[in-house]
Design a protein around this motif. Structure first.
Motif, PDB file in Angstrom:
ATOM      1  N   ALA A   1      28.692  21.107  71.180  1.00  0.00           N
ATOM      2  CA  ALA A   1      27.376  20.469  71.189  1.00  0.00           C
ATOM      3  C   ALA A   1      26.291  21.449  71.629  1.00  0.00           C
ATOM      4  CB  ALA A   1      27.390  19.254  72.115  1.00  0.00           C
ATOM      5  N   ALA A   2      26.611  22.267  72.622  1.00  0.00           N
ATOM      6  CA  ALA A   2      25.648  23.262  73.104  1.00  0.00           C
ATOM      7  C   ALA A   2      25.354  24.307  72.019  1.00  0.00           C
ATOM      8  CB  ALA A   2      26.188  23.942  74.361  1.00  0.00           C
ATOM      9  N   GLN A   3      26.392  24.689  71.296  1.00  0.00           N
ATOM     10  CA  GLN A   3      26.218  25.635  70.188  1.00  0.00           C
ATOM     11  C   GLN A   3      25.278  25.074  69.132  1.00  0.00           C
ATOM     12  OE1 GLN A   3      30.588  26.925  69.492  1.00  0.00           O
ATOM     13  NE2 GLN A   3      29.334  28.374  68.328  1.00  0.00           N
ATOM     14  N   ALA A   4      25.515  23.806  68.765  1.00  0.00           N
ATOM     15  CA  ALA A   4      24.705  23.158  67.729  1.00  0.00           C
ATOM     16  C   ALA A   4      23.244  23.095  68.151  1.00  0.00           C
ATOM     17  CB  ALA A   4      25.247  21.758  67.445  1.00  0.00           C
ATOM     18  N   THR A   5      23.018  22.720  69.417  1.00  0.00           N
ATOM     19  CA  THR A   5      21.643  22.626  69.925  1.00  0.00           C
ATOM     20  C   THR A   5      20.964  23.992  69.931  1.00  0.00           C
ATOM     21  OG1 THR A   5      22.241  20.736  71.326  1.00  0.00           O
ATOM     22  CG2 THR A   5      20.227  21.931  71.885  1.00  0.00           C
ATOM     23  N   ALA A   6      21.697  25.001  70.387  1.00  0.00           N
ATOM     24  CA  ALA A   6      21.141  26.350  70.449  1.00  0.00           C
ATOM     25  C   ALA A   6      20.827  26.880  69.050  1.00  0.00           C
ATOM     26  CB  ALA A   6      22.128  27.281  71.146  1.00  0.00           C
ATOM     27  N   SER A   7      21.728  26.607  68.106  1.00  0.00           N
ATOM     28  CA  SER A   7      21.520  27.059  66.731  1.00  0.00           C
ATOM     29  C   SER A   7      20.301  26.383  66.114  1.00  0.00           C
ATOM     30  CB  SER A   7      22.756  26.765  65.886  1.00  0.00           C
ATOM     31  OG  SER A   7      22.536  27.098  64.527  1.00  0.00           O
ATOM     32  N   ALA A   8      20.180  25.075  66.324  1.00  0.00           N
ATOM     33  CA  ALA A   8      19.047  24.334  65.774  1.00  0.00           C
ATOM     34  C   ALA A   8      17.730  24.859  66.328  1.00  0.00           C
ATOM     35  CB  ALA A   8      19.199  22.844  66.090  1.00  0.00           C
ATOM     36  N   SER A   9      17.701  25.136  67.622  1.00  0.00           N
ATOM     37  CA  SER A   9      16.483  25.644  68.247  1.00  0.00           C
ATOM     38  C   SER A   9      16.120  27.029  67.702  1.00  0.00           C
ATOM     39  CB  SER A   9      16.674  25.715  69.765  1.00  0.00           C
ATOM     40  OG  SER A   9      15.529  26.271  70.383  1.00  0.00           O
ATOM     41  N   ALA A  10      17.122  27.889  67.567  1.00  0.00           N
ATOM     42  CA  ALA A  10      16.879  29.245  67.082  1.00  0.00           C
ATOM     43  C   ALA A  10      16.395  29.239  65.636  1.00  0.00           C
ATOM     44  CB  ALA A  10      18.154  30.076  67.202  1.00  0.00           C
ATOM     45  N   VAL A  11      17.032  28.414  64.802  1.00  0.00           N
ATOM     46  CA  VAL A  11      16.636  28.335  63.392  1.00  0.00           C
ATOM     47  C   VAL A  11      15.248  27.734  63.266  1.00  0.00           C
ATOM     48  CG1 VAL A  11      17.163  27.270  61.154  1.00  0.00           C
ATOM     49  CG2 VAL A  11      19.004  28.253  62.536  1.00  0.00           C
ATOM     50  N   SER A  12      14.950  26.735  64.103  1.00  0.00           N
ATOM     51  CA  SER A  12      13.618  26.135  64.090  1.00  0.00           C
ATOM     52  C   SER A  12      12.549  27.177  64.385  1.00  0.00           C
ATOM     53  CB  SER A  12      13.547  25.008  65.133  1.00  0.00           C
ATOM     54  OG  SER A  12      12.227  24.513  65.248  1.00  0.00           O
ATOM     55  N   GLN A  13      12.797  28.012  65.394  1.00  0.00           N
ATOM     56  CA  GLN A  13      11.856  29.084  65.720  1.00  0.00           C
ATOM     57  C   GLN A  13      11.750  30.084  64.575  1.00  0.00           C
ATOM     58  OE1 GLN A  13      13.100  30.777  69.471  1.00  0.00           O
ATOM     59  NE2 GLN A  13      13.238  28.769  70.449  1.00  0.00           N
ATOM     60  N   GLY A  14      12.897  30.347  63.925  1.00  0.00           N
ATOM     61  CA  GLY A  14      12.897  31.250  62.777  1.00  0.00           C
ATOM     62  C   GLY A  14      12.072  30.703  61.631  1.00  0.00           C
ATOM     63  N   TYR A  15      12.217  29.402  61.341  1.00  0.00           N
ATOM     64  CA  TYR A  15      11.405  28.766  60.298  1.00  0.00           C
ATOM     65  C   TYR A  15       9.916  28.889  60.613  1.00  0.00           C
ATOM     66  CZ  TYR A  15      15.516  26.431  58.243  1.00  0.00           C
ATOM     67  OH  TYR A  15      16.708  26.144  57.615  1.00  0.00           O
ATOM     68  N   PHE A  16       9.572  28.709  61.893  1.00  0.00           N
ATOM     69  CA  PHE A  16       8.170  28.809  62.304  1.00  0.00           C
ATOM     70  C   PHE A  16       7.627  30.211  62.017  1.00  0.00           C
ATOM     71  CE2 PHE A  16       4.648  29.531  65.150  1.00  0.00           C
ATOM     72  CZ  PHE A  16       3.973  28.316  65.177  1.00  0.00           C
ATOM     73  N   ILE A  17       8.394  31.223  62.382  1.00  0.00           N
ATOM     74  CA  ILE A  17       7.971  32.609  62.147  1.00  0.00           C
ATOM     75  C   ILE A  17       7.826  32.885  60.655  1.00  0.00           C
ATOM     76  CG2 ILE A  17       8.670  35.032  62.356  1.00  0.00           C
ATOM     77  CD1 ILE A  17      10.100  34.221  64.979  1.00  0.00           C
ATOM     78  N   ILE A  18       8.808  32.436  59.879  1.00  0.00           N
ATOM     79  CA  ILE A  18       8.774  32.654  58.433  1.00  0.00           C
ATOM     80  C   ILE A  18       7.570  31.958  57.814  1.00  0.00           C
ATOM     81  CG2 ILE A  18       9.966  32.141  56.264  1.00  0.00           C
ATOM     82  CD1 ILE A  18      12.611  32.516  57.817  1.00  0.00           C
ATOM     83  N   GLY A  19       7.299  30.723  58.264  1.00  0.00           N
ATOM     84  CA  GLY A  19       6.147  29.988  57.742  1.00  0.00           C
ATOM     85  C   GLY A  19       4.842  30.725  58.009  1.00  0.00           C
TER      86      GLY A  19
ATOM     87  N   LYS B   1      20.050  34.502  60.971  1.00  0.00           N
ATOM     88  CA  LYS B   1      21.419  34.743  61.428  1.00  0.00           C
ATOM     89  C   LYS B   1      21.436  35.433  62.789  1.00  0.00           C
ATOM     90  CE  LYS B   1      25.651  37.234  60.245  1.00  0.00           C
ATOM     91  NZ  LYS B   1      26.298  38.194  59.316  1.00  0.00           N
ATOM     92  N   SER B   2      20.583  36.439  62.967  1.00  0.00           N
ATOM     93  CA  SER B   2      20.574  37.186  64.217  1.00  0.00           C
ATOM     94  C   SER B   2      20.106  36.317  65.385  1.00  0.00           C
ATOM     95  CB  SER B   2      19.680  38.423  64.096  1.00  0.00           C
ATOM     96  OG  SER B   2      18.346  38.059  63.777  1.00  0.00           O
ATOM     97  N   ARG B   3      19.051  35.519  65.164  1.00  0.00           N
ATOM     98  CA  ARG B   3      18.545  34.655  66.233  1.00  0.00           C
ATOM     99  C   ARG B   3      19.577  33.589  66.589  1.00  0.00           C
ATOM    100  NH1 ARG B   3      13.123  35.009  67.430  1.00  0.00           N
ATOM    101  NH2 ARG B   3      13.234  32.942  68.364  1.00  0.00           N
ATOM    102  N   SER B   4      20.191  33.004  65.564  1.00  0.00           N
ATOM    103  CA  SER B   4      21.163  31.940  65.794  1.00  0.00           C
ATOM    104  C   SER B   4      22.399  32.472  66.504  1.00  0.00           C
ATOM    105  CB  SER B   4      21.554  31.300  64.459  1.00  0.00           C
ATOM    106  OG  SER B   4      22.492  30.261  64.657  1.00  0.00           O
ATOM    107  N   ALA B   5      22.873  33.650  66.092  1.00  0.00           N
ATOM    108  CA  ALA B   5      24.084  34.216  66.699  1.00  0.00           C
ATOM    109  C   ALA B   5      23.882  34.488  68.187  1.00  0.00           C
ATOM    110  CB  ALA B   5      24.465  35.504  65.960  1.00  0.00           C
ATOM    111  N   VAL B   6      22.733  35.052  68.540  1.00  0.00           N
ATOM    112  CA  VAL B   6      22.439  35.346  69.948  1.00  0.00           C
ATOM    113  C   VAL B   6      22.357  34.061  70.764  1.00  0.00           C
ATOM    114  CG1 VAL B   6      20.688  36.255  71.528  1.00  0.00           C
ATOM    115  CG2 VAL B   6      21.256  37.514  69.443  1.00  0.00           C
TER     116      VAL B   6
END
Length: 471
Positions: free
Chosen positions: A416-434, A392-397
């Motif tokens: 569209a820019a919001q969606a792209t930014a959110s997807a990128s942030a969540v993707s990075q978050g998934y990587f960290i969690i993994g 949530k924190s990464r996506s919000a920023v």
């Protein structure tokens, strides 16, 4: 205590209803299902609740946080109560008392009342702990992992089934002439009444152990008859293995909750899927609980037969490593087909890790199974909270930065820019969690058992399966 162990079921015979172990397995699984069904029952109706009660976005998110927070404390408490009073009475009271806030949720008139109900509804999430304690008391070492994992997996289905079941209940209510805007209220009342009735069933049709209830066994001197046989809660807290398993369950069940809770939006933003399509994909993966958790418990038992208690730990570590690698790889996927394949493998491995965790839990401290189960179970909710906070924190920023960068370019461009930014942030978050999950898998190898524990388990497994396992 020896007689109690010998009386446990050595097979999970699903249709042998003459067996108290089988009857208890089914009743506790159904009770668990109903608790999770009611716990998340309001989720499909949140748009109606927001309109009806005038919830702000902050109040909506707070209701979700309160529901999870209440469960953490309830799981820590209920485990100790199970050790003292037995799972039969604990589940009876949890179902009957837990039904009250579920019913009241359908009667609320203000946002504050709704938030209070959500906090107390979260307490029924402790049903997981009682289910694991009860199956641990009913099944022998050679099959306890399979029994624990299956009951947990089937019970967890309630958290996904409500996405279909609650709207169907609402439709039935509307067919009787109730206004559609009020249907969510009646649906919650009905779910609460079912939980209350399930409490009555639990009281009359289950026992704490195959030989009887704690109260009668203590009176006869057959089970935990004196204080020297009991284990203090502080003693349990000092066992480092419990806290490793706490982290393990945070990295498995906690991550599953968070990933599935964020996956709808991630699939839409990353692969441009429709909301309905993305929702159905996520729901189908949640339904893998029908068999995936069972596989984790089953292989935990198999490795236990081959390599003793150490074998259970080795399998748990391995499946956690697989889970972490699958999530890391999924986070980098740019093809929908590849992404779905990786998500299937992640779903399979994460649920197997959950089952494997509770194939180890019953052997940590047999005199405090409830306390151990409660602490480990609470780890799942703590993990979900921390992972959700990270995403949530990464996506919000990222979304805020995208809005500022595209200000004045039109609503569609900003969206569209919001969606792209959110997807990128969540993707990075998934990587960290993994990556954290992989580290947790390595940490799990630090779980050790004494030679005495291995010998005792070797003997009990031999008695249950007729085969000696190597130390």
């Amino acid at each position: 205590m020896e007689n109690l162990t010998q009386s446990k079921a050595t097979k999970l015979s699903l249709f042998n209803f003459k067996s108290i172990s089988t009857r208890t397995f089914w009743i506790t699984s159904i009770a668990f299902f109903m608790c999770f069904f009611s716990w998340f029952g309001i989720v499909p109706f949140m748009p109606d609740v927001v309109r009806d009660l005038g919830l702000t976005p902050e109040q909506k998110w707070n209701s979700i946080i309160l529901a999870v927070s209440g469960t953490v404390f309830a799981r820590l408490l209920i485990g100790k109560l199970c050790d003292k009073y037995g799972p039969r009475l604990c589940y009876t009271y949890l179902l009957m008392l837990g039904a009250i806030p579920v019913i009241l949720c359908g009667l609320v008139q203000t946002p504050l009342q709704f938030l209070i109900c959500r906090l107390f509804i979260g307490f029924i999430g402790a049903s997981f702990v009682i289910t694991q304690v009860h199956t641990s008391l009913m099944f022998a070492p050679n099959v306890v992992g399979t029994a624990n994992a299956t009951s947990a997996g089937w019970g967890n289905l309630g958290g996904g089934a409500n996405r279909l079941g609650m709207p169907l209940i609402a439709a039935g209510v509307v067919s009787f002439g109730i206004a559609e805007a009020e249907a969510w209220r009646y649906s919650m009342v009905i779910a609460g009444v079912v939980c209350f009735l399930m409490g009555i069933v639990y009281f009359f049709f289950t026992k704490d152990t195959p030989q009887g209830n704690f109260k009668e066994l203590r009176a006869s001197g057959e089970f935990i008859s004196n204080k020297k046989d009991q284990v203090g809660f502080l003693t349990v807290l000092k066992d480092y293995r419990i806290w490793i398993l706490f982290l393990v369950y945070a990295a498995s069940f906690g991550i599953e909750l968070t990933v599935y809770g964020t996956m709808d939006d991630y699939l839409q933003n990353t692969f441009q899927l429709e909301r309905v399509t993305a929702g159905n994909i996520v729901l189908s993966f949640a339904l893998m609980n029908i068999f995936a958790r069972t596989l984790g418990g089953f292989f935990g038992d198999k490795f236990g037969k081959l390599k003793g208690l150490r074998g259970r730990v080795l399998f748990l570590s391995f499946i956690l490593l697989v889970q972490g690698v699958m999530l890391i790889t999924f986070s980098t996927a740019i093809s929908l087909v590849v992404g779905i394949i990786l998500l299937i493998l992640f779903s399979l491995s994460v649920q197997m890790a959950e089952g494997a965790t509770f194939s180890v839990v019953p052997f940590i401290n047999k005199k405090a199974i409830g306390s151990v189960s409660g602490i480990v179970g609470a780890g799942g909710n703590v993990g979900a909270f921390l992972a959700a906070f990270l995403l949530k924190s990464r996506s919000a920023v990222a979304e805020e930065a995208a809005i500022i960068a595209n200000e004045g370019l039109g609503a569609d461009v900003i969206s569209a820019a919001q969606a792209t930014a959110s997807a990128s942030a969540v993707s990075q978050g998934y990587f960290i969690i993994g990556f954290v999950v992989v580290l947790t898998g390595v940490l799990a190898l630090a779980i050790r058992f004494s030679t005495e524990d291995e010998v005792v388990e070797n003997i009990e497994t031999k008695n249950a399966s007729g085969k000696l396992v190597p130390n």
